[in-house]
Design a protein around this motif. Structure first.
Motif, PDB file in Angstrom:
ATOM      1  N   ASP A  97     -40.444 -11.914  53.742  1.00 23.18           N
ATOM      2  CA  ASP A  97     -41.834 -11.485  53.906  1.00 23.18           C
ATOM      3  C   ASP A  97     -42.030 -10.058  53.404  1.00 23.18           C
ATOM      4  O   ASP A  97     -43.032  -9.742  52.752  1.00 23.18           O
ATOM      5  N   THR A 137     -49.300 -14.536  56.957  1.00 21.56           N
ATOM      6  CA  THR A 137     -50.068 -13.332  56.642  1.00 21.56           C
ATOM      7  C   THR A 137     -49.576 -12.205  57.535  1.00 21.56           C
ATOM      8  O   THR A 137     -49.457 -12.383  58.751  1.00 21.56           O
ATOM      9  N   GLY A 195     -51.341 -11.871  52.564  1.00 22.94           N
ATOM     10  CA  GLY A 195     -50.631 -13.141  52.479  1.00 22.94           C
ATOM     11  C   GLY A 195     -49.310 -12.955  51.756  1.00 22.94           C
ATOM     12  O   GLY A 195     -49.272 -12.404  50.656  1.00 22.94           O
ATOM     13  N   SER A 244     -49.896 -10.412  63.055  1.00 22.29           N
ATOM     14  CA  SER A 244     -49.440 -11.262  61.960  1.00 22.29           C
ATOM     15  C   SER A 244     -49.377 -12.724  62.400  1.00 22.29           C
ATOM     16  O   SER A 244     -49.555 -13.038  63.577  1.00 22.29           O
ATOM     17  N   THR A 245     -49.094 -13.607  61.445  1.00 19.68           N
ATOM     18  CA  THR A 245     -49.121 -15.050  61.698  1.00 19.68           C
ATOM     19  C   THR A 245     -48.197 -15.453  62.835  1.00 19.68           C
ATOM     20  O   THR A 245     -47.040 -15.032  62.893  1.00 19.68           O
ATOM     21  N   ARG A 256     -43.679 -11.253  61.000  1.00 19.19           N
ATOM     22  CA  ARG A 256     -44.225 -12.568  61.360  1.00 19.19           C
ATOM     23  C   ARG A 256     -43.969 -12.847  62.847  1.00 19.19           C
ATOM     24  O   ARG A 256     -42.907 -12.549  63.387  1.00 19.19           O
ATOM     25  N   PHE A 262     -54.920  -7.752  56.056  1.00 18.84           N
ATOM     26  CA  PHE A 262     -54.060  -8.904  56.251  1.00 18.84           C
ATOM     27  C   PHE A 262     -53.576  -9.333  54.864  1.00 18.84           C
ATOM     28  O   PHE A 262     -54.386  -9.644  53.991  1.00 18.84           O
TER      29      PHE A 262
END
Length: 248
Positions: free
Chosen positions: A86, A16, A8, A69-70, A64, A6
């Motif tokens: 990202d 992340t 950031g 992922s987040t 994302r 993961f």
């Protein structure tokens, strides 16, 4: 050997990206693979492309709101520009100065944005089963069938918006059938909307595309040929991108 981590890529809001790597520190002809959807994750591309690991260190992120992922960000944080930023930040975090980039379907649109936003980071660009945006505003003028289907798609979204804003559904609404939402709503809009021109690949059975109806969307945008459409491997393919997210 496959590595999973993961990474950031953003602090405000915190984002992340779940990323699969064929080398813990990509250095040998890094290849960044951008998946389609945006309601898929990277996994449907891993099996065929991992065969390139003899020549490339591959990087498979989930965008994302997709896969692992987040998720749970405000609606205005799910945009192509945010996803592009990202990926640039991901390359920074992995210590990759320059990479080959492969974008599949919707991922092809993100890959093009990355090449435009950070041309020095992209050594070679491969666009597969995708299209080019933006197209001229008048590109589809004089095409009655497209105009009809675009109006029909817009009507599906409009009806859903009206129903979602009502505190109580009327008897007429109930009689007209159940209110659509989520994948069912997107599927209905996709089948009502524009189709590829004759002879072009037909759209995949929709998998809950997250974007709104738009008259400027090219035919077949973010959809591959039916024969090549992978079935959802799990519910992790369902993403968090809202219908209101910008596609510009």
């Amino acid at each position: 050997m496959i590595h999973q981590k993961f990474v950031g890529v953003s602090v405000d809001p915190a984002v992340t990206l779940f990323t699969v790597l064929t080398a813990e520190k990509p250095a040998r002809n890094p290849l960044l693979v951008v998946h389609g959807g945006p309601d898929w994750d990277h996994s449907y591309l891993r099996d065929p492309l991992v065969r390139l690991a003899d020549h490339h260190d591959l990087i498979f992120p989930d965008l994302r709101g997709c896969g692992r992922s987040t998720r749970g960000l405000p609606d205005d944080q799910y945009t192509p520009d945010a996803a592009t930023a990202d990926l640039a930040a991901l390359l920074d975090a992995l210590g990759v100065t320059q990479a080959d980039v492969l974008g599949f379907s919707y991922g092809g649109l993100i890959a093009q944005r990355l090449a435009l936003a950070a041309p020095g980071r992209v050594r070679r660009l491969v666009i597969a089963s995708s299209t080019v945006l933006p197209v001229p505003a008048d590109a589809f003028d004089g095409w009655p069938e497209r105009a009809r289907r675009t109006a029909a798609e817009a009507a599906v979204w409009s009806e859903a918006d009206v129903r979602s804003q009502a505190d109580v559904r009327s008897q007429a609404d109930v009689a007209s059938g159940p209110a659509l939402s989520g994948p069912g709503l997107t599927r209905a809009a996709a089948f009502a909307g524009p189709r590829p021109p004759s002879g072009a690949p037909r759209p995949c059975p929709p998998t809950a595309s997250a974007f709104p109806a738009s008259a400027s969307r090219p035919n077949g945008c973010a959809r591959g040929a039916r024969a090549r459409c992978p079935p959802p491997a799990s519910t992790t393919h369902r993403n968090a991108w809202p219908r209101s997210a910008s596609r510009s």
